[in-house]
Motif scaffolding. Sequence first.
Motif, mmCIF file in Angstrom:
data_model
loop_
_atom_site.group_PDB
_atom_site.id
_atom_site.type_symbol
_atom_site.label_atom_id
_atom_site.label_comp_id
_atom_site.label_asym_id
_atom_site.label_seq_id
_atom_site.Cartn_x
_atom_site.Cartn_y
_atom_site.Cartn_z
ATOM 1 N N ALA A 13 0.879 -1.214 -0.121
ATOM 2 C CA ALA A 13 -0.028 -0.019 -0.023
ATOM 3 C C ALA A 13 0.927 1.091 -0.075
ATOM 4 C CB ALA A 13 -0.906 -0.041 1.228
ATOM 5 N N GLY A 14 0.406 2.200 -0.586
ATOM 6 C CA GLY A 14 1.221 3.339 -0.447
ATOM 7 C C GLY A 14 1.839 3.988 0.580
ATOM 8 N N THR A 15 1.043 3.867 1.616
ATOM 9 C CA THR A 15 1.567 4.255 2.895
ATOM 10 C C THR A 15 2.673 3.678 3.585
ATOM 11 O OG1 THR A 15 -0.219 2.849 3.793
ATOM 12 C CG2 THR A 15 -0.664 5.109 3.869
ATOM 13 N N ASP A 16 3.016 2.400 2.864
ATOM 14 C CA ASP A 16 4.036 1.339 3.497
ATOM 15 C C ASP A 16 5.182 1.698 2.222
ATOM 16 O OD1 ASP A 16 2.564 0.514 5.516
ATOM 17 O OD2 ASP A 16 1.408 -0.800 4.061
ATOM 18 N N SER A 66 -0.666 -4.947 5.783
ATOM 19 C CA SER A 66 -1.052 -3.974 6.925
ATOM 20 C C SER A 66 -2.463 -3.628 6.604
ATOM 21 C CB SER A 66 -0.372 -2.564 6.541
ATOM 22 O OG SER A 66 -0.585 -2.024 5.192
ATOM 23 N N ALA A 67 -3.179 -2.813 7.609
ATOM 24 C CA ALA A 67 -4.484 -2.365 7.557
ATOM 25 C C ALA A 67 -4.631 -1.774 6.162
ATOM 26 C CB ALA A 67 -4.866 -1.630 8.792
ATOM 27 N N SER A 68 -3.734 -0.930 6.009
ATOM 28 C CA SER A 68 -3.830 -0.163 4.465
ATOM 29 C C SER A 68 -3.831 -1.100 3.253
ATOM 30 C CB SER A 68 -2.753 0.978 4.562
ATOM 31 O OG SER A 68 -2.746 1.609 5.334
ATOM 32 N N TYR A 69 -3.144 -2.061 3.347
ATOM 33 C CA TYR A 69 -3.023 -3.050 2.084
ATOM 34 C C TYR A 69 -4.441 -3.638 1.938
ATOM 35 C CZ TYR A 69 -0.911 -6.718 -0.661
ATOM 36 O OH TYR A 69 -0.581 -7.367 -1.664
ATOM 37 N N ARG A 184 -5.206 11.880 0.414
ATOM 38 C CA ARG A 184 -3.767 12.392 -0.257
ATOM 39 C C ARG A 184 -2.570 11.184 -0.362
ATOM 40 N NH1 ARG A 184 -4.944 17.037 -2.611
ATOM 41 N NH2 ARG A 184 -5.249 18.805 -1.255
ATOM 42 N N GLU A 185 -3.244 9.836 -0.562
ATOM 43 C CA GLU A 185 -2.323 8.930 -0.799
ATOM 44 C C GLU A 185 -1.448 9.073 -2.343
ATOM 45 O OE1 GLU A 185 -1.401 7.295 1.561
ATOM 46 O OE2 GLU A 185 -2.619 7.898 3.043
ATOM 47 N N THR A 186 -2.115 9.413 -3.162
ATOM 48 C CA THR A 186 -1.762 9.366 -4.431
ATOM 49 C C THR A 186 -0.797 10.687 -4.443
ATOM 50 O OG1 THR A 186 -3.340 8.716 -5.555
ATOM 51 C CG2 THR A 186 -1.973 9.692 -6.995
ATOM 52 N N GLU A 187 -0.710 11.762 -3.724
ATOM 53 C CA GLU A 187 -0.132 12.940 -3.620
ATOM 54 C C GLU A 187 1.140 12.444 -2.767
ATOM 55 O OE1 GLU A 187 -3.130 12.921 -3.327
ATOM 56 O OE2 GLU A 187 -4.280 14.361 -4.446
ATOM 57 N N MET A 188 1.105 11.858 -1.762
ATOM 58 C CA MET A 188 2.015 11.510 -0.881
ATOM 59 C C MET A 188 3.138 10.453 -1.559
ATOM 60 S SD MET A 188 3.289 11.878 2.244
ATOM 61 C CE MET A 188 1.636 12.468 3.286
ATOM 62 N N ALA A 189 2.585 9.630 -2.448
ATOM 63 C CA ALA A 189 3.519 8.816 -2.993
ATOM 64 C C ALA A 189 4.227 9.522 -4.191
ATOM 65 C CB ALA A 189 2.787 7.637 -3.846
ATOM 66 N N HIS A 190 3.744 10.296 -4.893
ATOM 67 C CA HIS A 190 4.262 11.208 -5.830
ATOM 68 C C HIS A 190 5.453 12.159 -5.188
ATOM 69 C CE1 HIS A 190 0.912 10.602 -8.952
ATOM 70 N NE2 HIS A 190 1.498 9.724 -8.961
ATOM 71 N N LEU A 191 4.927 12.848 -3.888
ATOM 72 C CA LEU A 191 5.936 13.661 -3.255
ATOM 73 C C LEU A 191 7.272 12.956 -2.964
ATOM 74 C CD1 LEU A 191 6.578 16.322 -2.101
ATOM 75 C CD2 LEU A 191 5.371 15.642 -0.172
ATOM 76 N N ARG A 192 7.224 11.531 -2.425
ATOM 77 C CA ARG A 192 8.188 10.878 -2.210
ATOM 78 C C ARG A 192 9.019 10.431 -3.195
ATOM 79 N NH1 ARG A 192 12.029 9.672 1.673
ATOM 80 N NH2 ARG A 192 12.711 7.296 1.502
ATOM 81 N N GLU A 193 8.407 10.082 -4.331
ATOM 82 C CA GLU A 193 8.803 9.675 -5.520
ATOM 83 C C GLU A 193 9.665 10.883 -5.923
ATOM 84 O OE1 GLU A 193 8.082 7.941 -10.010
ATOM 85 O OE2 GLU A 193 6.327 8.026 -8.402
#
Length: 1005
Positions: A13-16, A66-69, A184-193
């Motif tokens: 999941a993106g959070t992980d 995970s729970a998010s998964y 904001r999971e998509t935005e979080m993933a893009h920010l990290r990337e």
Amino acid sequence: MTDHAQHFFISYAGTDRPWAEWVGWHLEQVGHQVILDVWDWRTGDNLIQRMDEALKRADAVIALFSASYFEDERWTTEEWTAAVAHRDRLIALALEPLTTNDLPRILAAKLRKNLHGLNETAALSALREAVNGGSRPTAAPPFPGTPETVPLSKAGQSKPRLPGSTGQPRVWNVRRRNPDFAGRETEMAHLRESLVEGNKSVPRVLHGMGGVGKSQLVLEYAHRFASQYDLVWWIDAEQPSEIPVRYSELADRLGIAKPDAGAEANARALLSHLDLRERWLLILDNAEDPAQIEPWLAQGPGHTLITSRNPHWVGTARTTPLNVFTRTDSLTYLQSRVDGMNDEQADSLAADLGDLPLALAQAAGVIANGGMSLDLYQRLLASNTTQILEKGGAPGYPAPVAATVTIAVNRLTDRHPDAVALLHMVALLGPEPIRNSWLETVRPRLTTIPGSSEDPMWLHEALSPLSRYGLARIESESFQIHRLTQAVLRDRLLPDQVRAIHSDAATLLAAANPGDPQSPGLWPGWAALTPHLTTHHLAATEQPELRPTLLDAAHYLIRSGQTRTARDLTAAAYTAWATSLGQDDPDTLTAAQFLGHATNDLGEYAEGRRIIEDTLARRRRSLGDDHPDTLQSANDLSASLHNLGEYAEARRMDEDTLARRRRIFGDDHPDTIHSAQNLAATLHSLGEYAEARRIKEDTLARRRRIFGDDHPVTLHSAHSLSATLHDLGEYAEARRMDEDTLARRRRIFGDDHPDTIHSAHSLAATLHDLGEYAEARRIKEDTLARRRRIFGDDHPVTLHSAHSLAITLHSLGEYAEARRIKEDTLARRRRIFGDDHPDTLHSAQNLAATLHDLGEYAEARRMDEDTLARRRRIFGDDHPDTIHSAHSLAVALHSLGEYAEARRIKEDTLARRRRIFGDDHPDTLHSAHSLAATLYNLRQYAEAVQLLEDVRNRRRRALGDGHPDTASTTQNLAAALTALGRQFEAQRLLAPQKQRKSRFRRKRR
């Protein structure tokens, strides 16, 4: 971990993501090949294709549980489902405590390794055991935090740490985490990337309007990825002069500051120190002026994150826009904050707030804390916008929405009065994009914008500060103001400003009229303009200069299939103008004309007729019978009568209107052709197919010559002609025309336009009669679903699709489901149209056919007798529908054993069909085939054989040997020949059918 290299796909999941990078890095260090989306896939790649390729290549999928998964609607579901489908390909690693109830049933018994709660050494050991059962390397990689320089990873940064292994970084200056952060999971993933994608540290700017949640996203990032840094330092950068002071504080924390050196010198020393250090994150929050920020940007291999309203950072940093929440994120946030709020309530509130995170936080605070219901909040939001937008706590945001907008506008007022004036004018428009070209062409006529109207740079000079202060979202050819910003600005307007600003806004929209509303090539312009005409803040119906544009917009909405919006617009215009101008004013009557049209298109035929009759009477009285507007209303009334099944009166009006238009305009005038088309449609409904065909072929030829092949009216003629060809039994040509018309309408209108759906429905009906039941069913199910979504369950076209689908289900032998749909459709049509409407009688006729094939012959007979009596009274004996009912009744009588009466009726229907349609029409052949069946039961075998041989020859020629009707005739002919003692001929007839079945069985095997 093992000497045998393997391919692993990491599913997470993106959070992980920190865990995914840690696992992937360690697997690659020992020779495995890892496929990790953020390492191997690029922006713009086809996600589904990439995932399929990765799953095919992988020896195993490593799933990070995970729970998010296991949240709904994540791609992780597709990933683990594909892995489980191939045994032993899923390696499960648990990142947090999970019970059996937390997992899908198919995964509950799957062994998994726990990584949570372990230090890095133990976690690495668990990862080894999960992958290869416990083999160990000769030397472990150095533990993060040692002085040795570690190699850079594939992602471009030092080896990822075990997530959560180090706790908070040793140097930490970040405020408390927001417990209400959501989405904001998509935005979080893009920010990290974006931060880890290269070897060189490049500052990243997250920009967007005030209240969009820039600081909240960065704050969550800092906490979520804290374990990947040794140093995280947050600086409020709104005052650039304070940055050296905050850097000096960090230098002191690191022990490199010199007490007597001063803030600026210590800040420079800090920047030099960061050049040689890894694993640091600097956050410059609310920075606005790139020129003042640029000297204080670190250059080392760490990360710098900047939040700003200003999108203009070219040459200084890379920018990432942050927009409002997606609607899904809005619903998630609201429902997590407000107990008991359902999806519909959350969706409505999110729409009113424009999905702005700050506004959602304020609203949730007010509603969740009690004292105000959701309904009251939404009413106040509409009537007291600024007042309500000043209420409610929004932790983490510096000011409520109203104050955020007011502060920004106040800063602009003195230095950029033109920008503020523009902002006030467009606050009266819709929240959709506003085209720059509208303003560029109309600037000399705008009275409220200060400055020279001849300045070619005025719009650029006005928009730039709006963009810099986050008050407008600027694109290359348009700009956009958030609905709440508009609302606050409207509340700020002084009474003496309002009239002039309204006049300027109306002038702008009137000048933006794209042109002919019936031309699809101009529809993109109308699509951009119409939302601004329909916003209630402008009160467009009160602006005289907007009346022609409003009427053109209504026409566009009708032609483009936006029927409900068209009715709302025309109803508002009619009500306003009937009061201010009078009911007989030409503009009022044109609004009524379009209102009647839109009402009819919504399936409300009785109300549409009432409106159109009133409009026609007023136009006759004020304009005379031959005025073009009067003739348009007469044309509309005949169409309304046709919809109500009053074909005879519709024909009378069509013939009269056509004669008048021919005399006044000539044969080639678009209105004359329209009347001819309407008359042909009515003749078709009256069963006069030959004359309908002649007129339709003529109108199609004229429209092709005048408008071209792709014009909507040409396509309407082509569609209508194909329907007549279908009912004349010319299925192959009808199919060709349907396929061509459907392809053109899809290209021009899109899949959901009513005309496109109508063409798809028509094609499906033709495919059904060609015996292609499976494909007909697929298309009919699709058109029914679209019509239900667009029009609702009770709209006439929806009921037409349901009725047609049931016919195909019947032909496929699914009688029970066909009966259920037919009974429902009949009940709805009776309630909406009454018992005698042609559509109601179609439903009754077809339900009787299904009851017959279910063996309920007595009930089928009762319904057939009733339908036949009604059709004889309404249409007469020779109408195709009346003949169809008589034929159906004869079939029921045959099944009840009343062969003599069945024969009498079938001979009569066959004679009528031969006279009306000719010997080769499918209905004629159907009657002949059915009469032969009754003759067979009356032991009139020779007559049955004679009829069946003729029917078989004609069907083979028209439909081919493989058509179900041809096959049925062949079977019946073989039975009749056998009864006559001609078994050899019967066997010879059936041999090809047996061969085809044998070939089919071999293919199936």
